[in-house]
Scaffold this motif. Sequence first.
Motif, short mmCIF file in Angstrom:
data_model
loop_
_atom_site.label_atom_id
_atom_site.label_comp_id
_atom_site.label_asym_id
_atom_site.label_seq_id
_atom_site.Cartn_x
_atom_site.Cartn_y
_atom_site.Cartn_z
N ALA A 115 -9.29 -0.95 -0.43
CA ALA A 115 -9.53 -1.54 -1.75
C ALA A 115 -8.36 -1.28 -2.68
CB ALA A 115 -10.83 -0.99 -2.33
N ALA A 116 -7.83 -0.05 -2.65
CA ALA A 116 -6.72 0.31 -3.54
C ALA A 116 -5.47 -0.49 -3.22
CB ALA A 116 -6.44 1.80 -3.43
N ARG A 117 -5.16 -0.69 -1.94
CA ARG A 117 -3.92 -1.40 -1.60
C ARG A 117 -4.00 -2.88 -1.97
NH1 ARG A 117 -3.53 -4.19 3.39
NH2 ARG A 117 -5.32 -3.93 4.79
N PHE A 118 -5.17 -3.47 -1.86
CA PHE A 118 -5.30 -4.86 -2.27
C PHE A 118 -5.33 -4.99 -3.80
CE2 PHE A 118 -6.77 -5.71 2.10
CZ PHE A 118 -6.00 -6.82 2.37
N LEU A 119 -5.90 -4.01 -4.46
CA LEU A 119 -5.93 -4.04 -5.91
C LEU A 119 -4.52 -3.88 -6.49
CD1 LEU A 119 -7.80 -4.14 -8.42
CD2 LEU A 119 -7.91 -1.64 -8.31
N LEU A 120 -3.72 -2.99 -5.88
CA LEU A 120 -2.37 -2.72 -6.37
C LEU A 120 -1.31 -3.58 -5.72
CD1 LEU A 120 -2.59 1.20 -6.36
CD2 LEU A 120 -2.92 -0.34 -8.31
N SER A 121 -1.69 -4.29 -4.64
CA SER A 121 -0.74 -5.08 -3.85
C SER A 121 0.37 -4.21 -3.27
CB SER A 121 -0.13 -6.22 -4.69
OG SER A 121 -1.13 -7.14 -5.05
N ARG A 122 0.02 -3.00 -2.92
CA ARG A 122 0.95 -2.08 -2.25
C ARG A 122 0.14 -0.94 -1.65
NH1 ARG A 122 1.03 2.54 -5.12
NH2 ARG A 122 0.70 2.46 -7.39
N TRP A 123 0.77 -0.20 -0.74
CA TRP A 123 0.12 0.98 -0.18
C TRP A 123 0.15 2.09 -1.23
CZ3 TRP A 123 -3.29 2.59 3.03
CH2 TRP A 123 -3.35 3.93 3.41
N PRO A 124 -1.02 2.65 -1.60
CA PRO A 124 -1.05 3.57 -2.74
C PRO A 124 -0.65 5.01 -2.40
CG PRO A 124 -3.27 3.24 -1.91
CD PRO A 124 -2.38 2.35 -1.10
N LEU A 125 -0.52 5.34 -1.12
CA LEU A 125 -0.24 6.73 -0.73
C LEU A 125 1.11 6.81 -0.02
CD1 LEU A 125 -3.84 7.52 0.57
CD2 LEU A 125 -2.89 8.02 -1.70
N GLY A 126 1.37 7.95 0.59
CA GLY A 126 2.67 8.18 1.21
C GLY A 126 2.70 7.88 2.70
N PRO A 127 3.83 8.22 3.37
CA PRO A 127 4.00 7.87 4.79
C PRO A 127 3.05 8.60 5.73
CG PRO A 127 5.82 9.24 4.01
CD PRO A 127 5.03 8.87 2.81
N VAL A 128 2.70 9.86 5.42
CA VAL A 128 1.78 10.60 6.29
C VAL A 128 0.40 9.95 6.27
CG1 VAL A 128 0.64 12.81 6.69
CG2 VAL A 128 3.05 12.77 6.03
N ALA A 129 -0.09 9.64 5.08
CA ALA A 129 -1.38 8.96 4.97
C ALA A 129 -1.33 7.59 5.63
CB ALA A 129 -1.78 8.83 3.50
N CYS A 130 -0.18 6.94 5.57
CA CYS A 130 -0.03 5.63 6.19
C CYS A 130 -0.11 5.72 7.71
CB CYS A 130 1.30 5.01 5.78
SG CYS A 130 1.49 3.28 6.27
N ALA A 131 0.31 6.85 8.29
CA ALA A 131 0.20 7.04 9.73
C ALA A 131 -1.22 7.43 10.13
CB ALA A 131 1.19 8.11 10.20
#
Length: 384
Positions: A100-116
């Motif tokens: 929900a956060a990434r679509f709301l912000l149109s970006r990944w809201p956290l860092g690379p570790v969370a992205c993995a």
Amino acid sequence: MGSCGPYNWTQHEQLLQLGDLQVQQQFLQDAHPTLYSRTASLFAAACAMLFSLVGVPGNLVTVLALARSPTLRAHATTAFIISLCASDLVFCLLCLPPTAARFLLSRWPLGPVACAVFPLLFYGNVAVSVLSMTAIAVNRYILIMWHSVYARLYSRAHILLMVLLVWVAGFSLLVPPLVGAWGCLGLEPRSFSCTILKKDGASPKKLVFVVGFALPCTVMAAAYSCIYWRVRRSRAALKAHGASGSRLSLEAVRAAGNAINKNLKAAASTNKTGFRRRDDRRLTRLMLTVFCSFLVCFLPLTLVNAADNLGAPPTLQLLSSVLAWASAVINPFIYAATNRQYRAAYRRLFCGADAPMASAPSPRTRLHTRRPTSDSGSATATTG
């Protein structure tokens, strides 16, 4: 666990320091043009938030209700249903809020570790859900087709081992990209999605799809098809004997029928046969409904991904993804709407052990009020 893919995470961290959301979005749009319109992104964000708010309490309540119900705990199938609800709970709790956060912000809201970690949880929980439903279908199949070995196969220790294997198998599919041995887990900036990416031109995404989705769905479809045809043949045999007008004994009908009737003969030696048989019919019908709803939710996304090379519209991809998220939310509603034992379990959880049943039992039902001990006591004769 480091970064993966060509995305510039240093620039990403600097971007997060900007306080103006519009500046962030414009910067990202210039650097990586997004696939989705702003309206589509906001719709996806709203759906993800709604599904999370509904799915977390729904699945949590279901896990607690089943765990506290002595009647439902007696079914081997309940362990796999709890596994299914637990995976959906983790998905709604840990995967949908960042989505929900990434679509709301149109970006990944956290860092690379969370992205993995995110695709590990996302795809791993989807795989566990599918494998749990597969275990349920196999359980129903063996109960009907191979009832003589059912009790030995589904002992308490074996059930726990099966549930453990479901979770290990579901997440082990993501180990190669997690450690960078085959593909990697990272950010696809155009869809601002943390997913399985190619590394050195290779990715296990197709293998994850085949082993974690296509193969289990094939097994489930085959199992429920066998159940359907066995039931149909059983009913046809009983109809034929009824139309003949002969007063054949139940043993003669079973001998002329099929393996289901033999299973029922074995089950008839116990006093709880009628009650257990009805429970097994309801439970088989319930799990078939869950499987069909899963197909309805995931089949569009599967077809869109298969046609990705043909240039499927991004909005269609997004809508099919939203429908797939809904599969983690709807099961508690299916349990409550289609099975009275599950409704009683929910009522017991909220109202206590002395909560009344939804309706007064009929005189025939009261003859079978003894507490059942396990679903190995009988085999189901029909799914409806």
